[in-house]
Design an enzyme around this catalytic site. Structure first.
Site, short mmCIF file in Angstrom:
data_model
loop_
_atom_site.label_atom_id
_atom_site.label_comp_id
_atom_site.label_asym_id
_atom_site.label_seq_id
_atom_site.Cartn_x
_atom_site.Cartn_y
_atom_site.Cartn_z
N GLY A 208 0.83 -1.21 0.00
CA GLY A 208 0.00 0.00 0.00
C GLY A 208 0.85 1.24 0.00
O GLY A 208 2.07 1.18 -0.23
N ASN A 209 0.24 2.38 0.23
CA ASN A 209 1.01 3.62 0.35
C ASN A 209 0.36 4.50 1.40
O ASN A 209 -0.69 4.16 1.96
CB ASN A 209 1.13 4.32 -1.01
CG ASN A 209 -0.22 4.69 -1.58
OD1 ASN A 209 -0.92 5.54 -1.03
ND2 ASN A 209 -0.62 4.04 -2.67
N ARG A 210 0.96 5.64 1.67
CA ARG A 210 0.58 6.43 2.84
C ARG A 210 -0.47 7.49 2.55
O ARG A 210 -0.73 8.36 3.38
CB ARG A 210 1.83 7.07 3.44
CG ARG A 210 2.84 6.01 3.89
CD ARG A 210 4.11 6.63 4.39
NE ARG A 210 3.86 7.52 5.50
CZ ARG A 210 4.66 8.51 5.87
NH1 ARG A 210 5.77 8.71 5.20
NH2 ARG A 210 4.35 9.27 6.88
N SER A 211 -1.11 7.46 1.37
CA SER A 211 -2.11 8.48 1.06
C SER A 211 -3.34 8.30 1.97
O SER A 211 -3.88 7.20 2.09
CB SER A 211 -2.53 8.35 -0.40
OG SER A 211 -3.55 9.26 -0.66
#
Ligand SMILES: Cc1cc2nc3c(=O)[nH]c(=O)nc-3n(C[C@H](O)[C@H](O)[C@H](O)COP(=O)(O)O)c2cc1C
Length: 404
Positions: A208-211
């Site tokens: 995933g990513n941190r958005s």
């Protein structure tokens, strides 16, 4: 802390004003409630006094040495009238000062936000629409009413938005100014993508990513308040839907691509705020990947490229449609943030690219942001550091003159 005047007019939705008052005071604001005499048929002054910590009066003849009819408006940072009845809108448009609330409206130098609530017939009547147009022409914000169940069994446009939505929009007016809520996107269809995609590795793990989705939420919230018909394609965002916005939840980049391409064809503007993973695991394990006894034996994850949704949108876009990209960039040995962003704008072919410098990691999940909006014509607009709503307002300000 800001000083907010909460005007309450005599509609059945006045009961929601107590919850709005609570939301505004819990956000740290000093709120003074000014009801019309009609509003007190619906909610007692004691409720507003207890929740605000201020005395409540409806006429100009109480506390005369205080000259409340002038002072309350003059010292306010924001006036919100919720609910604003047909009668209150008419009196405000006519410039009357026949109670404390209308007198306050005439002395306020600050942004004024009317939140209408009434039956659909009253809202759509040419007299009410003329009064709304007059108030907007003079610089006040008049929010579009929500569509839904009205006082009785009937439904339609005329409902007061939920108190937490009004509180969020009051915050927009405070941080981004009343221009952020102008009704200048009425009749426009907008698609915004937000959040971060998750690419599964096995049934329990993902890349995933941190958005956080907060910037996309702000873009959708502000566009809807400005009258646009907004669809928000949301990848893994745990936030309540903004007022008046349709949310389409998605998980992976492939799902996001399908949803955005399905929504885009009749949109005037598509804003790609979502952080779409460039890569995904080549295979997704059917069962959870287990640790082996030998600590040196770890799984190798092979990645494959995900589709480039922004580039595909640009190729498939309808005539006159604007495509806005977002780029979270860091500087490196190959160039600074703006150099990377200009290259990305040229590569993708979108009309505008909103660039966030994430070098310090200070953007993800935070309520504030700063940006530069690069345009295909070579111009660059600096958006100063402010709330994500203020950044959203500045982005719409750049989009508007470019709309066909
Ligand atoms: C039960 C009831 C509900 C009402 N609801 C509304 C309403 O939702 N919106 C509206 O514009 N007027 C509504 N009215 C009519 C207003 O109360 C009336 O126009 C009054 O003059 C408004 O005065 P004010 O705006 O100064 O408070 C309602 C009246 C009653 C008796």
């Amino acid at each position: 802390m800001s000083r907010i005047v909460l005007g309450v007019a005599g509609g059945v939705a006045a009961y929601k004003a107590a919850l709005l008052l609570r939301a505004l005071t819990e956000a740290g604001h000093d709120v003074r409630v000014v009801p019309t005499p009609g509003a007190l048929h619906f909610v007692g002054a004691a409720t507003f006094e207890a929740l605000s910590g201020h005395p409540v009066t409806t006429d100009v003849w109480s506390d005369v040495p205080e000259v409340a009819h002038v002072r309350i408006g003059q010292t306010a940072d924001l006036v919100v009238v919720a609910p604003a009845t047909a009668d209150l809108l008419a009196r405000a448009a006519a410039g009357r000062a026949d109670d404390l609330l209308t007198a306050t409206l005439l002395t306020a130098h600050c942004p004024v936000v009317f939140v209408p609530a009434m039956h659909t017939e009253m809202w759509l009547h040419p007299a009410t629409q003329d009064n709304v147009a007059t108030l907007r022409r003079r610089g006040s914000v008049v929010l579009p009413p929500a569509v839904g169940r009205l006082t009785g069994p009937d439904s339609g446009p005329g409902r007061l938005p939920e108190p937490h939505d009004v509180a969020a929009l009051a915050q927009v007016a405070l941080t981004a100014g009343p221009d952020a809520l102008r009704a200048d996107l009425a009749g426009r269809r907008v698609v915004v993508s937000a959040g971060g995609t998750r690419e599964p590795l096995d049934p329990v793990r993902y890349l995933g990513n941190r958005s956080s989705g907060k910037q996309g939420w702000a873009l959708a919230r502000v566009a809807a308040a400005r009258g646009a018909d907004v669809t928000l394609v949301a990848a893994n965002v745990d936030l309540p839907a903004p007022f008046g916005v349709r949310v389409v939840p998605v998980g992976t980049a492939e799902e996001l691509r399908a949803a955005v391409l399905a929504e885009a064809p009749d949109a005037d503007v598509v804003v790609m705020t979502a952080a779409v993973a460039d890569f995904r695991p080549a295979t997704v394990a059917a069962a959870k990947l287990k640790k082996k006894d030998d600590p040196a034996e770890v799984p190798e994850v092979r990645l494959v490229r995900n589709p480039d949704v922004l580039a595909e949108l640009v190729t498939k876009r309808a005539a006159g449609q604007l495509v806005v990209g977002f780029a979270a960039e860091t500087g490196d040995a190959d160039g600074d943030v703006l150099a990377h962003a200009r290259a990305k704008l040229a590569r993708k072919g979108c009309d505008l690219l909103v660039v966030n410098d994430v070098s310090g990691g200070g953007v993800f999940g935070r309520p504030d942001n700063a940006a530069v909006v690069l345009a295909a014509d070579g111009s660059a607009t600096q958006v100063p550091h402010g709330s994500k709503d203020a950044v959203a307002a500045a982005v719409w300000q750049t989009v508007l003159p470019r709309l066909a």
